[in-house]
Design an enzyme around this catalytic site. Structure first.
Site, PDB file in Angstrom:
ATOM      1  N   HIS A  76      68.369  98.965  99.270  1.00 49.41           N
ATOM      2  CA  HIS A  76      67.004  98.416  99.286  1.00 49.41           C
ATOM      3  C   HIS A  76      66.616  97.988 100.697  1.00 49.41           C
ATOM      4  O   HIS A  76      67.442  97.550 101.483  1.00 49.41           O
ATOM      5  CB  HIS A  76      66.849  97.263  98.294  1.00 49.41           C
ATOM      6  N   ASP A  78      64.210  95.608 101.538  1.00 52.76           N
ATOM      7  CA  ASP A  78      63.769  94.224 101.754  1.00 52.76           C
ATOM      8  C   ASP A  78      64.954  93.292 101.982  1.00 52.76           C
ATOM      9  O   ASP A  78      66.080  93.558 101.549  1.00 52.76           O
ATOM     10  CB  ASP A  78      62.922  93.727 100.584  1.00 52.76           C
ATOM     11  N   ASP A 115      72.198  92.493 103.983  1.00 53.93           N
ATOM     12  CA  ASP A 115      71.859  92.778 102.585  1.00 53.93           C
ATOM     13  C   ASP A 115      70.364  93.083 102.541  1.00 53.93           C
ATOM     14  O   ASP A 115      69.547  92.174 102.515  1.00 53.93           O
ATOM     15  CB  ASP A 115      72.198  91.555 101.730  1.00 53.93           C
ATOM     16  N   GLU A 145      63.880  94.356  96.029  1.00 55.58           N
ATOM     17  CA  GLU A 145      65.050  94.151  95.168  1.00 55.58           C
ATOM     18  C   GLU A 145      65.360  92.671  95.019  1.00 55.58           C
ATOM     19  O   GLU A 145      65.756  92.208  93.935  1.00 55.58           O
ATOM     20  CB  GLU A 145      66.257  94.884  95.772  1.00 55.58           C
ATOM     21  N   GLU A 146      65.172  91.918  96.101  1.00 52.27           N
ATOM     22  CA  GLU A 146      65.576  90.523  96.109  1.00 52.27           C
ATOM     23  C   GLU A 146      64.701  89.631  95.232  1.00 52.27           C
ATOM     24  O   GLU A 146      65.040  88.473  94.993  1.00 52.27           O
ATOM     25  CB  GLU A 146      65.567  89.989  97.553  1.00 52.27           C
TER      26      GLU A 146
END
Length: 479
Positions: A76, A78, A115, A145-146
């Site tokens: 991802h 973001d 991440d 995603e977060e």
């Protein structure tokens, strides 16, 4: 010359530094999405960018791999944007200030976004290098995603053909993740009526709990403040006439609540205090290992609020006392893994209703649905209603997984030891994607990232180098 220009693997760290120069927090991913589109255009690669700013980039198989299964590389774009006290960086508009310290890469005063920026960088490095052997590639870069796996959930997967998924969103080197939970959020609303009731107003408080992540820590037996509030209210109501005025507890449906409170009015405050003291001792005994700081207290307060009626109080207390919660089913295939769980994460009160927010998790979607349905049935039986704001499927463990076997073989060749095979009782995009593409054979791995989602986040350089080698060796074996 870039801050990371002297690091190996050179291509991976070069792309990672480019990514870090572009603001890309959740809900602010259009610029990084456009960067990926420009990357594909410059190299003549087929791509698709959707309305959620997800990007898919395709690349044909390298010579000799034309008959190999199509492989998806996925991460991802973001990141979680957090700053240290005093940091004035505008993370909506400014890139990160990277630094290298020993074996670690960090960002001054902010989160690093390893991440999952390192996954994006690795996929770009594969796409950019024609010397790397691989089968047909579909590289999927998702958004947001977060904040709930929103990009993956919005993705139209109808044109995707990958048989294998290599998700690069794990943060511990040497761990191969082979299963994850999906989740369903449920909001239950129970209407209430109010009427005058003479008595003494008291504030009932449950405090001092440890709480925690409702997926990763649900198996630890920690107390849930909302559930204990229901138990305490039931206990007091059996000793004295009681009316509920309001109940509040928890802040998020995906966190085990640490505190909860109820404003009540009672006929016999002395009986209520005695019942509270007895239950407090019981709770301290029951949870002395998991929640040693647990307290249950009852204090007189001034309140002229109109309490709920006897019938409304009865229904709300029944709901809070009887609501299922915690571990529901353990996995019969993976020792120690929670397969299905439920968390009552938040209780709140309005003038005319009490709301309760739950999160059900499971790697088996039918159990996830059944657990959610049990909560809904309870709410409906008590005159309430329920809605499902969000739901996505989990990723069930596969006894027969060629991608797991090939990745484990690659690991043994490179590391000279066995990898750790683990399953998560938390969400990964593998769950959403395998729900859309049931034939996908998935694995998740990544380099060491420490203190993610904090300004102390660090990416370990040597671990990144080894994980890159693992990715290349796995791609080589998938044929």
């Amino acid at each position: 010359m870039g801050v990371l220009s002297g690091l190996e693997p050179k291509a991976v760290f070069s792309f990672f530094e480019q990514i870090c120069a572009i603001p890309h927090g959740s809900f602010n991913t259009k610029a990084i999405s456009d960067y990926l589109v420009a990357f594909a255009k410059e190299r003549g690669l087929r791509f698709r960018q959707d309305e959620s700013s997800n990007v898919i980039i395709w690349k044909a198989a390298s010579p000799g791999y034309e008959e190999a299964p199509c492989v998806m590389l996925q991460g991802h774009m973001d990141m979680v944007c957090e700053k240290a006290p005093g940091c004035e960086k505008d993370m909506e508009r400014e890139g990160l200030d990277l630094f290298v310290e020993g074996d670690e890469v960090g960002a001054r005063g902010t989160t690093l976004g390893g991440d999952d920026g390192i996954a994006v960088a690795m996929a770009l490095a594969v796409l950019d290098d024609d010397s790397i052997p691989h089968g047909p590639l579909e590289c999927l870069f998702t958004t947001d995603e977060e904040v709930g796996l929103l990009g993956a959930r919005a993705l139209d997967a109808s044109d995707l053909r990958a048989k294998c998924l290599l998700n690069l969103d794990s943060e511990a080197e040497g761990v191969l993740t082979v299963s994850c939970a999906g989740s369903t959020r449920a909001l239950c609303t129970l209407p209430v009526s109010r009427e005058a009731f003479p008595g003494t107003s008291l504030l009932l408080s449950v405090t001092g709990l440890l709480g925690g992540h409702s997926g990763e820590e649900i198996h630890k037996g920690r107390a849930n403040a909302d559930i204990l509030l229901g138990r305490a209210l039931d206990t007091l109501a059996r000793r004295t006439a009681l009316r509920l005025i309001r109940a509040e507890g928890g802040s998020k449906d995906n966190a085990i609540p640490r505190e909860a409170r109820a404003l009540i009015r009672v006929e016999d405050p002395a009986a209520a205090q005695a019942a509270c003291a007895e239950l407090a001792a019981q709770l301290q005994n029951e949870f002395h290992v998991t929640d040693p700081g647990i307290t249950l207290s009852l204090a007189p307060v001034e309140s002229d609020e109109v309490p709920m009626s006897a019938e409304s109080t009865r229904r709300i207390l029944c709901f809070l006392f009887c609501a299922p919660n915690g571990v529901q089913v353990m996995s019969p295939e993976v020792p120690g893994l929670v397969q299905t769980s439920l968390n009552l994460g938040q209780v709140s009160t309005a003038e005319d209703a009490v709301m309760a927010r739950f999160m059900a998790r499971s790697s088996i979607f039918s159990q996830q649905e059944e657990t959610t349905r049990r909560v809904i049935a309870l709410a409906e039986a008590l005159g309430g209603s329920a809605e499902i704001p969000a739901s996505y499927s989990g990723w069930a463990y596969r006894a027969d997984s060629p991608v797991r076997e090939r990745t484990a073989e690659a690991f043994r060749t490179l590391y000279g030891k066995e990898p750790r095979i683990e399953a998560l009782h938390a969400g990964l995009e593998c769950g959403v994607l395998s729900g859309k593409m049931p034939w996908l054979d998935c694995i998740s791995f990544g380099p060491d990232l420490i203190k993610i989602h904090t300004p102390e986040e660090r990416l370990r350089i040597a671990s990144t180098r080894r994980t890159w080698a693992l990715l290349l060796e796995t791609l080589r074996r998938l044929r």
